[in-house]
Design a protein around this motif. Structure first.
Motif, mmCIF file in Angstrom:
data_model
loop_
_atom_site.group_PDB
_atom_site.id
_atom_site.type_symbol
_atom_site.label_atom_id
_atom_site.label_comp_id
_atom_site.label_asym_id
_atom_site.label_seq_id
_atom_site.Cartn_x
_atom_site.Cartn_y
_atom_site.Cartn_z
ATOM 1 N N MET A 261 0.833 -1.200 0.000
ATOM 2 C CA MET A 261 0.000 0.000 0.000
ATOM 3 C C MET A 261 0.874 1.259 0.000
ATOM 4 O O MET A 261 0.589 2.194 -0.712
ATOM 5 N N ARG A 262 1.925 1.254 0.788
ATOM 6 C CA ARG A 262 2.792 2.421 0.861
ATOM 7 C C ARG A 262 3.450 2.688 -0.493
ATOM 8 O O ARG A 262 3.609 3.820 -0.902
ATOM 9 N N ARG A 263 3.827 1.635 -1.179
ATOM 10 C CA ARG A 263 4.457 1.769 -2.493
ATOM 11 C C ARG A 263 3.525 2.490 -3.464
ATOM 12 O O ARG A 263 3.950 3.340 -4.227
ATOM 13 N N ARG A 264 2.250 2.157 -3.425
ATOM 14 C CA ARG A 264 1.274 2.798 -4.311
ATOM 15 C C ARG A 264 1.172 4.291 -3.991
ATOM 16 O O ARG A 264 1.072 5.119 -4.898
ATOM 17 N N GLY A 265 1.215 4.647 -2.723
ATOM 18 C CA GLY A 265 1.168 6.058 -2.344
ATOM 19 C C GLY A 265 2.366 6.821 -2.898
ATOM 20 O O GLY A 265 2.231 7.956 -3.363
ATOM 21 N N GLN A 266 3.524 6.187 -2.872
ATOM 22 C CA GLN A 266 4.722 6.813 -3.428
ATOM 23 C C GLN A 266 4.595 6.979 -4.939
ATOM 24 O O GLN A 266 5.010 7.997 -5.485
ATOM 25 N N GLU A 267 4.027 5.984 -5.600
ATOM 26 C CA GLU A 267 3.824 6.071 -7.046
ATOM 27 C C GLU A 267 2.874 7.208 -7.399
ATOM 28 O O GLU A 267 3.113 7.957 -8.344
ATOM 29 N N VAL A 268 1.803 7.336 -6.638
ATOM 30 C CA VAL A 268 0.822 8.401 -6.886
ATOM 31 C C VAL A 268 1.468 9.762 -6.665
ATOM 32 O O VAL A 268 1.277 10.692 -7.455
ATOM 33 N N ALA A 269 2.264 9.893 -5.599
ATOM 34 C CA ALA A 269 2.939 11.162 -5.328
ATOM 35 C C ALA A 269 3.913 11.500 -6.449
ATOM 36 O O ALA A 269 3.985 12.648 -6.896
ATOM 37 N N TYR A 270 4.634 10.499 -6.940
ATOM 38 C CA TYR A 270 5.581 10.722 -8.037
ATOM 39 C C TYR A 270 4.844 11.146 -9.309
ATOM 40 O O TYR A 270 5.253 12.089 -9.988
ATOM 41 N N GLU A 271 3.762 10.455 -9.619
ATOM 42 C CA GLU A 271 2.984 10.795 -10.816
ATOM 43 C C GLU A 271 2.430 12.210 -10.723
ATOM 44 O O GLU A 271 2.422 12.952 -11.711
ATOM 45 N N GLY A 272 1.980 12.593 -9.551
ATOM 46 C CA GLY A 272 1.478 13.951 -9.356
ATOM 47 C C GLY A 272 2.570 14.987 -9.527
ATOM 48 O O GLY A 272 2.365 16.032 -10.158
ATOM 49 N N ALA A 273 3.748 14.705 -8.986
ATOM 50 C CA ALA A 273 4.879 15.624 -9.110
ATOM 51 C C ALA A 273 5.311 15.755 -10.565
ATOM 52 O O ALA A 273 5.578 16.861 -11.051
ATOM 53 N N ALA A 274 5.368 14.634 -11.275
ATOM 54 C CA ALA A 274 5.749 14.665 -12.691
ATOM 55 C C ALA A 274 4.709 15.436 -13.508
ATOM 56 O O ALA A 274 5.056 16.200 -14.416
ATOM 57 N N GLY A 275 3.431 15.268 -13.179
ATOM 58 C CA GLY A 275 2.369 16.000 -13.860
ATOM 59 C C GLY A 275 2.463 17.496 -13.601
ATOM 60 O O GLY A 275 2.271 18.309 -14.517
ATOM 61 N N LEU A 276 2.765 17.862 -12.365
ATOM 62 C CA LEU A 276 2.933 19.276 -12.026
ATOM 63 C C LEU A 276 4.103 19.864 -12.804
ATOM 64 O O LEU A 276 4.012 20.969 -13.341
ATOM 65 N N LEU A 277 5.190 19.114 -12.904
ATOM 66 C CA LEU A 277 6.342 19.587 -13.661
ATOM 67 C C LEU A 277 5.963 19.835 -15.121
ATOM 68 O O LEU A 277 6.360 20.844 -15.705
ATOM 69 N N GLN A 278 5.166 18.960 -15.699
ATOM 70 C CA GLN A 278 4.728 19.155 -17.092
ATOM 71 C C GLN A 278 3.914 20.431 -17.239
ATOM 72 O O GLN A 278 3.995 21.117 -18.253
ATOM 73 N N GLN A 279 3.116 20.755 -16.224
ATOM 74 C CA GLN A 279 2.255 21.935 -16.297
ATOM 75 C C GLN A 279 3.021 23.225 -16.097
ATOM 76 O O GLN A 279 2.723 24.226 -16.741
ATOM 77 N N VAL A 280 3.989 23.236 -15.193
ATOM 78 C CA VAL A 280 4.635 24.498 -14.827
ATOM 79 C C VAL A 280 6.075 24.622 -15.287
ATOM 80 O O VAL A 280 6.632 25.703 -15.271
ATOM 81 N N GLY A 281 6.697 23.521 -15.683
ATOM 82 C CA GLY A 281 8.109 23.556 -16.054
ATOM 83 C C GLY A 281 8.351 24.302 -17.352
ATOM 84 O O GLY A 281 7.544 24.263 -18.267
ATOM 85 N N ARG A 282 9.478 24.973 -17.403
ATOM 86 C CA ARG A 282 9.869 25.663 -18.641
ATOM 87 C C ARG A 282 10.990 24.858 -19.278
ATOM 88 O O ARG A 282 11.756 24.188 -18.607
ATOM 89 N N ARG A 283 11.095 24.950 -20.577
ATOM 90 C CA ARG A 283 12.073 24.151 -21.316
ATOM 91 C C ARG A 283 13.527 24.385 -20.903
ATOM 92 O O ARG A 283 14.277 23.435 -20.815
ATOM 93 N N PRO A 284 13.988 25.613 -20.677
ATOM 94 C CA PRO A 284 15.406 25.809 -20.363
ATOM 95 C C PRO A 284 15.852 25.229 -19.011
ATOM 96 O O PRO A 284 17.029 25.203 -18.736
ATOM 97 N N ALA A 285 14.932 24.793 -18.186
ATOM 98 C CA ALA A 285 15.326 24.233 -16.889
ATOM 99 C C ALA A 285 16.234 23.033 -17.111
ATOM 100 O O ALA A 285 16.004 22.219 -17.998
ATOM 101 N N THR A 286 17.269 22.932 -16.304
ATOM 102 C CA THR A 286 18.220 21.830 -16.459
ATOM 103 C C THR A 286 17.581 20.507 -16.046
ATOM 104 O O THR A 286 16.663 20.490 -15.222
ATOM 105 N N PRO A 287 18.071 19.401 -16.587
ATOM 106 C CA PRO A 287 17.561 18.091 -16.153
ATOM 107 C C PRO A 287 17.729 17.887 -14.647
ATOM 108 O O PRO A 287 16.866 17.316 -13.998
ATOM 109 N N ALA A 288 18.819 18.395 -14.094
ATOM 110 C CA ALA A 288 19.047 18.243 -12.649
ATOM 111 C C ALA A 288 17.978 18.989 -11.845
ATOM 112 O O ALA A 288 17.464 18.461 -10.852
#
Length: 87
Positions: free
Chosen positions: A1-28
């Motif tokens: 169950m905890r693993r699924r929560g981590q996956e959901v949090a990661y997916e949400g963070a990645a989705g937020l990055l897609q919405q607000v991230g700008r292209r010149p930001a470094t991969p790091a």
């Protein structure tokens, strides 16, 4: 169950990055953004150092002076030891 929560949090963070991230930001900085937002998504408190890193990362990833960035930075000015859902 905890693993699924981590996956959901990661997916949400990645989705937020897609919405607000700008292209010149470094991969790091993009990786750091997802790591920190995932940590918050798991309802973990940040240390003062991690909080400062989060603010710097948001500035790097979002760039510019857009209203969305300003609003997010204002919300993140909360005490560094409080959890995301704290009082």
């Amino acid at each position: 169950m905890r693993r699924r929560g981590q996956e959901v949090a990661y997916e949400g963070a990645a989705g937020l990055l897609q919405q607000v991230g700008r292209r010149p930001a470094t991969p790091a900085s993009r990786t750091r953004f997802v790591r920190i937002i995932t940590w918050l998504g798991n309802d973990k408190p940040l240390t003062a150092r991690e909080h400062a890193e989060l603010l710097d990362t948001v500035r790097e990833v979002m760039g510019g002076h857009g209203i969305r960035r300003q609003r997010l930075l204002q919300r993140l000015k909360a005490p560094s030891t409080a959890s995301r859902t704290g009082p």
